[in-house]
Design a protein around this motif. Structure first.
Motif, PDB file in Angstrom:
ATOM      1  N   ASP A  26       0.835  -1.195   0.000  1.00  0.00           N
ATOM      2  CA  ASP A  26       0.000   0.000   0.000  1.00  0.00           C
ATOM      3  C   ASP A  26       0.873   1.250   0.000  1.00  0.00           C
ATOM      4  O   ASP A  26       0.594   2.206  -0.722  1.00  0.00           O
ATOM      5  CB  ASP A  26      -0.920  -0.006   1.218  1.00  0.00           C
ATOM      6  N   SER A  29       2.325   1.655  -3.445  1.00  0.00           N
ATOM      7  CA  SER A  29       1.320   2.207  -4.359  1.00  0.00           C
ATOM      8  C   SER A  29       1.140   3.699  -4.131  1.00  0.00           C
ATOM      9  O   SER A  29       1.017   4.474  -5.089  1.00  0.00           O
ATOM     10  CB  SER A  29      -0.016   1.504  -4.164  1.00  0.00           C
ATOM     11  N   ALA A  30       1.122   4.103  -2.869  1.00  0.00           N
ATOM     12  CA  ALA A  30       0.959   5.523  -2.556  1.00  0.00           C
ATOM     13  C   ALA A  30       2.133   6.336  -3.089  1.00  0.00           C
ATOM     14  O   ALA A  30       1.956   7.420  -3.650  1.00  0.00           O
ATOM     15  CB  ALA A  30       0.818   5.724  -1.049  1.00  0.00           C
ATOM     16  N   PHE A  33       1.766   6.618  -6.822  1.00  0.00           N
ATOM     17  CA  PHE A  33       0.756   7.614  -7.171  1.00  0.00           C
ATOM     18  C   PHE A  33       1.235   9.032  -6.882  1.00  0.00           C
ATOM     19  O   PHE A  33       0.866   9.967  -7.580  1.00  0.00           O
ATOM     20  CB  PHE A  33      -0.559   7.339  -6.449  1.00  0.00           C
ATOM     21  N   SER A  99      -5.157   2.643   5.033  1.00  0.00           N
ATOM     22  CA  SER A  99      -4.915   2.614   3.593  1.00  0.00           C
ATOM     23  C   SER A  99      -4.575   4.016   3.074  1.00  0.00           C
ATOM     24  O   SER A  99      -5.215   4.995   3.439  1.00  0.00           O
ATOM     25  CB  SER A  99      -6.151   2.079   2.884  1.00  0.00           C
ATOM     26  N   THR A 100      -3.556   4.103   2.205  1.00  0.00           N
ATOM     27  CA  THR A 100      -3.074   5.410   1.749  1.00  0.00           C
ATOM     28  C   THR A 100      -3.039   5.571   0.239  1.00  0.00           C
ATOM     29  O   THR A 100      -2.788   6.669  -0.238  1.00  0.00           O
ATOM     30  CB  THR A 100      -1.649   5.663   2.270  1.00  0.00           C
ATOM     31  N   TRP A 101      -3.281   4.558  -0.519  1.00  0.00           N
ATOM     32  CA  TRP A 101      -3.064   4.632  -1.970  1.00  0.00           C
ATOM     33  C   TRP A 101      -3.984   5.632  -2.652  1.00  0.00           C
ATOM     34  O   TRP A 101      -3.642   6.209  -3.674  1.00  0.00           O
ATOM     35  CB  TRP A 101      -3.250   3.255  -2.611  1.00  0.00           C
ATOM     36  N   TRP A 102      -5.163   5.860  -2.108  1.00  0.00           N
ATOM     37  CA  TRP A 102      -6.168   6.710  -2.759  1.00  0.00           C
ATOM     38  C   TRP A 102      -5.926   8.200  -2.534  1.00  0.00           C
ATOM     39  O   TRP A 102      -6.481   9.024  -3.252  1.00  0.00           O
ATOM     40  CB  TRP A 102      -7.559   6.323  -2.273  1.00  0.00           C
TER      41      TRP A 102
END
Length: 128
Positions: A26, A29-30, A33, A99-102
């Motif tokens: 995660d 992914s962050a 991004f 969660s941090t990806w968004w």
């Protein structure tokens, strides 16, 4: 002899299982991004600068220069502010194992909106 934990702890309520939390994928992914967000911000800033080259037509007509100046600084300022907010949001949520990806994905929205607004400002500034 096997010792089992009681269903209720002495302090009061029932036990709640601990969250597994966000893992290294995660965070990866962050970070990916965040890199994409920075590339998008730079690209939109350069595109906004190229749109401002239309100011060349202001030699023959009257232009609204204060509006064009606002459009010049709107995209980079918004992009930098949203990137800093995204980095702080990722750090804050990662420390809480959430969660941090968004967060960087949502952080791209203000930069895109600023680009759309700046495009309209440039159009209105060159063709008053």
């Amino acid at each position: 002899m096997v010792y089992e934990l009681p269903e209720e702890l002495p302090g009061g309520g029932p036990r709640t299982p601990r969250k597994a939390g966000a893992g290294p994928t995660d965070l990866g992914s962050a970070i990916g991004f965040l890199i994409l967000q920075s590339m998008l911000s730079v690209g939109l800033s350069v595109a906004g600068l190229f749109l401002l080259f239309g100011i060349d037509s202001c030699g023959a007509a009257r232009c609204n220069y204060p509006m064009l100046e606002v459009a010049l600084y709107l995209i980079p300022a918004t992009a930098v502010a949203s990137f800093i907010a995204s980095v702080l949001g990722v750090i804050f949520r990662q420390r809480r194992r959430l969660s941090t990806w968004w967060i960087p994905a949502i952080g791209c929205v203000p930069a895109i909106l600023a680009f759309v607004i700046a495009t309209q400002l440039i159009d209105r500034g060159i063709n008053p």
